[in-house]
Design a protein around this motif. Structure first.
Motif, short mmCIF file in Angstrom:
data_model
loop_
_atom_site.label_atom_id
_atom_site.label_comp_id
_atom_site.label_asym_id
_atom_site.label_seq_id
_atom_site.Cartn_x
_atom_site.Cartn_y
_atom_site.Cartn_z
N ASP A 3 0.84 -1.19 0.00
CA ASP A 3 0.00 0.00 0.00
C ASP A 3 0.88 1.25 0.00
O ASP A 3 1.89 1.32 0.72
CB ASP A 3 -0.91 -0.02 1.24
N TYR A 9 -4.53 0.11 -0.98
CA TYR A 9 -4.59 -1.13 -1.74
C TYR A 9 -5.54 -2.12 -1.07
O TYR A 9 -5.58 -2.23 0.15
CB TYR A 9 -3.21 -1.76 -1.88
N LYS A 42 -8.47 -4.38 -6.23
CA LYS A 42 -7.59 -3.99 -7.33
C LYS A 42 -7.04 -5.18 -8.10
O LYS A 42 -6.30 -4.99 -9.07
CB LYS A 42 -6.43 -3.15 -6.80
N ILE A 70 -4.20 -6.65 -10.14
CA ILE A 70 -3.03 -5.91 -9.66
C ILE A 70 -2.70 -6.42 -8.27
O ILE A 70 -3.55 -6.42 -7.37
CB ILE A 70 -3.31 -4.39 -9.64
N ASP A 110 0.70 -2.08 -5.07
CA ASP A 110 0.88 -0.69 -5.48
C ASP A 110 2.29 -0.19 -5.19
O ASP A 110 2.62 0.95 -5.52
CB ASP A 110 -0.12 0.22 -4.76
N SER A 138 2.38 3.76 -8.62
CA SER A 138 1.02 3.27 -8.90
C SER A 138 0.15 4.34 -9.53
O SER A 138 -0.74 4.03 -10.34
CB SER A 138 0.38 2.76 -7.61
N ASP A 166 -1.69 3.45 -13.00
CA ASP A 166 -3.14 3.36 -13.07
C ASP A 166 -3.72 4.37 -14.06
O ASP A 166 -4.73 4.09 -14.70
CB ASP A 166 -3.73 3.57 -11.68
N SER A 178 -5.87 2.97 -17.24
CA SER A 178 -7.29 3.30 -17.35
C SER A 178 -7.70 3.62 -18.78
O SER A 178 -8.89 3.56 -19.11
CB SER A 178 -7.62 4.50 -16.45
#
Length: 602
Positions: free
Chosen positions: A414, A448, A452, A455, A458, A496, A500, A504
């Motif tokens: 995290d 996190y 997720k 994944i 992070d 991360s 991300d 996306s």
């Protein structure tokens, strides 16, 4: 007179059309004829009887006036046609005026032939364009010759190992139950033999989702209007430019360091010698890169490297002038600027005072310094590489059909937890870390969780990066570097967010493998400052060898044997017990002492 029986029309463009087409086709040009031109008359070796009779009949009347005039006209027309045939053909290739005719052209593309009808442009005086694409550049309505679409590019789409291969059924064994040893440990990895890995190296690049063309910002005169962090080396991108860089498009222009100067490494900050830059451009395959700034680490030589990799892989170590001086004093650099497998590149005009932030340049922008390399492997200066680079590329990129691979942190998953750990360890200014995390929270960063998945983390362990230099992975490292340049140098915090944002809008993913697998192919050493402060090792005490055994005379041995045979057993001599010395007082002494006492003392 036309002489129609011979297929020649003097004074007509229709007769020239065929001649021009034949000439261009013979000279490797594009026109093709639809009707074959008449062959030049020549005397055949043998004549059929019918033609022989016709010839005698013509010669019989050749003396007549009309027939003679007919032959004269035919010969004149043939000569005139030949002159026009040759003249117009030269005009097509020499840029001279040529008649505006509708010709058929042929083009060869990848062994495929297509026929198209060009339209000559009035801007060139009615000439037939000599452009290979044969496109009407005027943009007017009408028939245009559209260029043939290029053949679709071929890409590497991955592979699977043969059925029954040992690596297909390979699973990680359970961790050893050793309570005395705590912390991360290496785990086994199924590598292919070096020869097999080299044979599986893709000949084509991997596809790059969405992004096809990536260029980089170049500004000689930087503007600091709207500055929000950043540096001159990074170009001070504004927040608006930052947001635009995450709008993933087919063609993009982004900040990616080296903003000033004509070329990365030339008056841009992080400058290198011209000889080093020229040699770096020659690296066209795999590059292994590392760096030591501030004399922070000791150079670790790679081991278990195949002979093929020694000859074909580029090993580059980037150092500053301080580290260079230490290496020269230790005689660790030869006259060819090499230290073992490493080619040492001295960097001048460092853009940051912090060596850790400077180290992010070769770590994340290696594709800018090696513009012709296909793959790169980055390892921190404190790591020793112990597996061949081709085996690593096969295991973590090609077999996974990935273009970017990095190990995840062995303990933290995290970003918020990672930020607190950095503050506790004093890795960076606490207020700067808090500011960066709060900025990301406003953009949507969340802790996190299993939501997720797929994944798995992070937080990366960023000391090793394996990647292919395709536009999408180059874009990722450029934007990741921009975050490091704008905020803190702790790249685990910004990883991360960049990942991300790109994921996306594309289907691009990163292979985040286990940290124990990373520890399988690199051995982690201590930083130099830690080694300097460590207690010196306790010297091993060497004891003298024991004295040789005393040899007992044979006579004594025989005497002892005779005693045993007679049954006489020598009784061991018992030592008298040691009596403790005690202070005893005799009775007489007691009486004397008692009589000498003062009676009044009772």
């Amino acid at each position: 007179m036309t002489g129609g029986s011979l297929g020649i029309r003097s004074g007509s463009y229709g007769s020239l059309q065929q001649q021009q087409q034949l000439l261009l086709l013979q000279n490797g040009g594009l026109p093709i004829q639809t009707t074959p031109p008449p062959p030049l008359p020549r005397k055949p070796s043998k004549m059929p009887k019918e033609k022989e009779r016709l010839f005698h009949w013509i010669m019989k009347f050749a003396g007549r006036k009309k027939v003679g005039m007919l032959f004269l006209c035919l010969i004149s027309a043939a000569v005139f046609g030949w002159v026009m045939y040759v003249g117009n053909g030269k005009a097509l290739f020499s840029g001279e005026d040529a008649p505006d005719v509708d010709n058929s052209f042929v083009r060869f593309t990848n062994n495929n032939m297509t026929i198209s009808n060009p339209v000559s442009s009035p801007t060139n005086g009615g000439q037939i364009s000599n452009n290979a694409s044969l496109v009407d550049r005027d943009g007017r309505d009408g028939n245009k010759i559209m260029p043939l679409p290029p053949p679709p590019p071929t890409f590497f789409l991955g592979y699977t190992l043969p059925q029954g291969h040992q690596c297909n059924s390979f699973t990680l064994p359970p961790p050893p139950a050793d309570k005395k040893r705590t912390g991360p440990r290496p785990c086994p990895v199924c590598y292919l033999p070096v020869e097999e890995a080299i044979d599986l190296m893709p000949k084509d690049p991997s596809p790059s989702p969405v992004v096809k063309d990536l260029t980089y910002v170049y500004e000689e005169n930087l503007s600091r209007d709207g500055e929000f962090g950043g540096s001159e080396f990074g170009g001070y991108p504004t927040l608006r430019q930052r947001n635009d860089s995450y709008d993933i498009r087919e063609s993009m222009t982004v900040h990616c360091g080296f903003v000033k100067g004509s070329k990365p490494g030339r008056q841009t900050g992080f400058d290198m010698d011209e000889s080093d830059l020229l040699e770096m451009e020659q690296c066209r395959g795999v590059v292994v890169a590392s760096a030591i700034f501030g004399n922070f680490d000791e150079i670790q030589q790679p081991t278990n490297i195949s002979e093929y990799a020694r000859k074909n892989v580029c090993f580059y170590m980037f150092v500053d002038e301080e580290t260079e001086g230490f290496l020269k004093n230790a005689s660790a650099i030869d006259e060819n600027k090499r230290s073992g497998l490493w080619r040492i590149v001295v960097v001048h005009n460092l853009p940051y005072p912090d060596p850790r932030r400077t180290g992010k340049i070769p770590k994340l922008l290696v594709h800018r310094m090696f513009p012709n390399a296909r793959y790169s492997l980055w390892i921190d200066g404190k790591l020793e590489l112990v597996v061949d680079p081709y085996q690593l590329l096969e295991r973590f990129l090609w077999r996974k059909n990935a273009t970017f691979a990095i190990s995840r942190h062995y303990r933290r998953f995290d970003v918020f937890t990672e930020a607190e750990a950095n503050k506790a360890a004093g890795k960076y200014n606490n207020a700067s870390i808090d500011f960066q995390v709060e900025f990301y929270k406003k953009e949507g960063l969340t802790p996190y969780s299993d939501a997720k998945l797929p994944i798995t983390s992070d937080v990366p362990e960023g000391c090793v990066i394996i990647r292919e230099h395709v536009p999408i992975s180059n874009l990722f490292t450029c934007l990741w570097f921009n975050e490091v340049d704008r905020f803190t140098s702790r790249d685990q915090i910004s990883f991360s967010t960049v990942r991300d944002k790109i994921a996306s809008k594309t289907n691009w993913t990163i292979n985040m493998f286990l940290d124990c697998e990373r520890r399988n192919f690199v051995v982690q050493k201590y930083h130099r400052d830690v080694l300097d402060h460590m207690a010196p090792p306790v010297p091993v005490q060497i004891y003298p060898p024991p004295p040789p055994p005393v040899l007992v005379p044979e006579s004594v041995i025989k005497q002892a044997a005779e005693v045993r045979s007679q049954g006489v057993v020598a009784t061991p001599v018992k030592k008298a017990p040691v009596r403790r010395k005690e202070r005893r007082i005799s009775r007489r002494h007691r009486k004397v002492v008692a009589g000498n006492r003062d009676p009044g003392s009772r």
